[in-house]
Design a protein around this motif. Structure first.
Motif, PDB file in Angstrom:
ATOM      1  N   ARG A 120       2.739   2.287   2.043  1.00  0.00           N
ATOM      2  CA  ARG A 120       2.944   3.188   3.571  1.00  0.00           C
ATOM      3  C   ARG A 120       3.971   2.239   4.336  1.00  0.00           C
ATOM      4  NH1 ARG A 120      -1.791   3.908   6.722  1.00  0.00           N
ATOM      5  NH2 ARG A 120      -0.624   5.944   7.290  1.00  0.00           N
ATOM      6  N   ASP A 180       0.809  -1.164  -0.049  1.00  0.00           N
ATOM      7  CA  ASP A 180       0.010   0.081   0.058  1.00  0.00           C
ATOM      8  C   ASP A 180       0.679   1.146   0.000  1.00  0.00           C
ATOM      9  OD1 ASP A 180       0.732   0.085   2.778  1.00  0.00           O
ATOM     10  OD2 ASP A 180      -0.863  -0.106   3.452  1.00  0.00           O
ATOM     11  N   GLU A 226       6.400  -0.847  13.876  1.00  0.00           N
ATOM     12  CA  GLU A 226       5.809  -1.606  15.070  1.00  0.00           C
ATOM     13  C   GLU A 226       6.620  -2.558  15.885  1.00  0.00           C
ATOM     14  OE1 GLU A 226       2.313  -4.998  15.214  1.00  0.00           O
ATOM     15  OE2 GLU A 226       2.966  -4.544  13.254  1.00  0.00           O
ATOM     16  N   LYS A 240       0.662  -0.830  11.291  1.00  0.00           N
ATOM     17  CA  LYS A 240       1.044  -2.305  11.716  1.00  0.00           C
ATOM     18  C   LYS A 240       1.103  -3.358  10.594  1.00  0.00           C
ATOM     19  CE  LYS A 240      -0.597  -2.167  16.574  1.00  0.00           C
ATOM     20  NZ  LYS A 240      -1.669  -2.891  17.587  1.00  0.00           N
ATOM     21  N   VAL A 276       5.843   0.493   7.632  1.00  0.00           N
ATOM     22  CA  VAL A 276       5.530  -0.551   8.789  1.00  0.00           C
ATOM     23  C   VAL A 276       6.347  -0.032  10.081  1.00  0.00           C
ATOM     24  CG1 VAL A 276       5.474  -2.819   9.691  1.00  0.00           C
ATOM     25  CG2 VAL A 276       4.975  -2.290   7.141  1.00  0.00           C
ATOM     26  N   SER A 333      -1.264   2.655  14.805  1.00  0.00           N
ATOM     27  CA  SER A 333      -2.082   1.477  14.705  1.00  0.00           C
ATOM     28  C   SER A 333      -2.052   1.227  13.047  1.00  0.00           C
ATOM     29  CB  SER A 333      -3.238   1.523  15.190  1.00  0.00           C
ATOM     30  OG  SER A 333      -4.059   2.680  14.940  1.00  0.00           O
ATOM     31  N   THR A 334      -2.276   2.512  12.375  1.00  0.00           N
ATOM     32  CA  THR A 334      -2.564   2.227  10.855  1.00  0.00           C
ATOM     33  C   THR A 334      -1.205   1.643  10.069  1.00  0.00           C
ATOM     34  OG1 THR A 334      -1.994   4.458  10.334  1.00  0.00           O
ATOM     35  CG2 THR A 334      -4.176   3.768  10.749  1.00  0.00           C
ATOM     36  N   ASP A 359       0.114  -6.310  10.458  1.00  0.00           N
ATOM     37  CA  ASP A 359      -0.914  -7.294  10.311  1.00  0.00           C
ATOM     38  C   ASP A 359      -1.955  -6.875   8.951  1.00  0.00           C
ATOM     39  OD1 ASP A 359      -2.538  -5.453  11.553  1.00  0.00           O
ATOM     40  OD2 ASP A 359      -3.002  -6.867  13.320  1.00  0.00           O
ATOM     41  N   ARG A 360      -1.823  -5.544   8.715  1.00  0.00           N
ATOM     42  CA  ARG A 360      -2.582  -5.069   7.659  1.00  0.00           C
ATOM     43  C   ARG A 360      -2.460  -5.992   6.329  1.00  0.00           C
ATOM     44  NH1 ARG A 360       1.245  -0.877   7.894  1.00  0.00           N
ATOM     45  NH2 ARG A 360       1.788  -0.195   5.764  1.00  0.00           N
ATOM     46  N   PHE A 361      -1.406  -6.455   6.155  1.00  0.00           N
ATOM     47  CA  PHE A 361      -1.107  -7.355   4.917  1.00  0.00           C
ATOM     48  C   PHE A 361      -1.214  -8.813   4.963  1.00  0.00           C
ATOM     49  CE2 PHE A 361       2.319  -3.931   4.833  1.00  0.00           C
ATOM     50  CZ  PHE A 361       1.556  -2.986   3.975  1.00  0.00           C
ATOM     51  N   LYS A 362      -1.976  -9.407   6.086  1.00  0.00           N
ATOM     52  CA  LYS A 362      -2.333 -10.644   6.162  1.00  0.00           C
ATOM     53  C   LYS A 362      -2.930 -11.200   5.222  1.00  0.00           C
ATOM     54  CE  LYS A 362      -6.321 -10.133   9.287  1.00  0.00           C
ATOM     55  NZ  LYS A 362      -6.308  -8.725   9.210  1.00  0.00           N
ATOM     56  N   ASP A 363      -3.881 -10.498   4.454  1.00  0.00           N
ATOM     57  CA  ASP A 363      -4.541 -11.204   3.265  1.00  0.00           C
ATOM     58  C   ASP A 363      -4.048 -10.639   1.946  1.00  0.00           C
ATOM     59  OD1 ASP A 363      -6.382 -12.533   4.964  1.00  0.00           O
ATOM     60  OD2 ASP A 363      -7.606 -10.782   5.122  1.00  0.00           O
TER      61      ASP A 363
END
Length: 390
Positions: free
Chosen positions: A310, A308, A314, A360, A312, A357-358, A362-366
């Motif tokens: 942006r 995306d 974390e 992190k 990471v 939080s935006t 885990d936003r790429f898990k799918d």
């Protein structure tokens, strides 16, 4: 931690890693930076120097810190405030305005410029100027000077930097990273920060963490010196950059040439003629009154992009003592704020001044395995690569 190691080891000697190390050293933390080449050798020292990332949750801290950085570091960054973005295409003027409207806190002032005002503010602009915006915040700095400033300031505080030290492995035990294995031996640590740009994905894969990212070669060109414009930070026509204090125009902005991977050792890929021609043409379109000057040098740096586009940023849950910071090609300008955030994540477990939080992982898990091809981020040599990756 004494001996052959440090309390905190940071992999990556770009501005993100150096800023984080400096922030930690200010707290008296024993910190060691491991860099596979020379500090700032890739994207950190080879970018447009922009300091205006109003779409980031770190934006307000970025703006608070940059005017103070020369004093805080004790070395010059050549930071200059304000920026103009203008268009040579009338349809883009509305885009620039909408890009800022509704997104800017009221304390950050900006003005819309018509074509005449652009030409008055930017003497190198031509009759094709269609309008733009004048940001009374943000600005730019000298990437090379800034890298030096971070490195010198870190060492003044007792922080250590090992250059030409490539990481070959990570040693884990009990859900934590215990040591970093390198071409110069083993270095034990209590905390690890992975801030290695396009190599972050490969490093995290060593401990079973999937970070989708694509490395690319980013080009910059520099012209002969010209008389100084009133404001050196001017963007447009898909380009980013600045006029240096000597008067040179230093600009980049794609199209990128996507790479399969970035080796742990060795120099970044060299610039390619098609990309340089593209940059020179667009710079001429942006500044027609500079058409007579020659391009005197160019260079390439390796950047990374997530799906995306942006960052990471974390502190991971597993391994629990690892903080990841991959900035997705916006690391330079955000570096004062990013370093502060990493300091908080390492020492406190969470950022105390911004909601991350935006950002992190885990936003790429799918994200599908072939996400690069779906987005048109082709391998070098693919004919469509230069067209689609601009």
């Amino acid at each position: 931690m004494s001996g052959n190691g440090a309390s905190v080891i940071i992999i990556g000697g770009g501005v993100t890693g150096l800023s984080a190390a400096w922030w930690l050293a200010r707290e008296g933390v024993d910190v060691l930076v491991l860099e596979k080449g020379i500090v700032g050798w890739e994207a950190s020292g080879r970018n447009g120097g922009g300091c205006t990332h109003y779409m980031s949750p770190l934006f307000e801290e970025e703006q608070r810190l940059w005017p103070q950085m020369d004093e805080l570091l004790g070395y010059p960054t050549e930071y200059q405030r304000e920026r103009i973005i203008f268009s040579v295409d009338s349809t883009q003027v509305t885009f620039y305005r909408r890009m800022i409207q509704g997104k800017m806190p009221p304390q950050f002032k900006w003005d819309e410029l018509d074509a005449r005002q652009v030409r008055e503010a930017v003497p190198l602009a031509g009759d094709n100027a269609a309008g733009g915006v004048h940001l009374h915040f943000g600005g730019h700095a000298n990437p090379q000077r800034t890298v030096q400033a971070y490195a010198f300031a870190l060492q003044d505080l007792g922080g250590r930097i090992l250059q030409h030290t490539a990481v070959t492995g990570l040693e884990s035990e009990g859900g934590k990273i215990k040591a970093v294995l390198t071409t110069r031996g083993r270095f034990a640590c209590d905390q690890l920060v992975v801030a290695a740009g396009p190599q972050c994905g490969g490093l995290l894969a060593m401990v079973g963490v999937d970070l989708p990212m694509a490395p690319a070669r980013a080009e910059m060109i520099v012209t002969e010196p010209l008389p100084l414009m009133p404001l050196g930070g001017v963007d447009g026509n898909g380009l980013y950059g600045r006029q240096t204090l000597r008067g040179n125009l230093a600009y980049g902005g794609g199209p990128h040439e996507w790479l399969e991977n970035v080796p742990a050792e060795g120099e970044p890929p060299r610039p390619s003629t098609p990309v340089l021609r593209n940059l020179a043409r667009r710079l001429y379109e942006l500044f027609p009154k500079a058409a007579h000057v020659r391009v005197i040098r160019s260079w390439a740096g390796v950047i990374e992009n997530t799906p995306d586009g942006r960052p990471v940023l974390e502190r991971l849950g597993s391994p629990e003592n690892v903080t990841v910071a991959t900035m997705s090609s916006v690391g330079f300008g955000l570096s004062p704020a990013t370093g502060h955030a990493i300091r908080d994540l390492v020492m406190d477990g969470q950022c105390g001044f911004a909601d991350l939080s935006t950002l992190k992982l885990d936003r790429f898990k799918d994200v599908p395995a072939d996400w690069r091809r779906r987005q048109g981020w082709y391998q070098p040599g693919a004919e469509a690569g230069l067209e689609l990756a601009a």
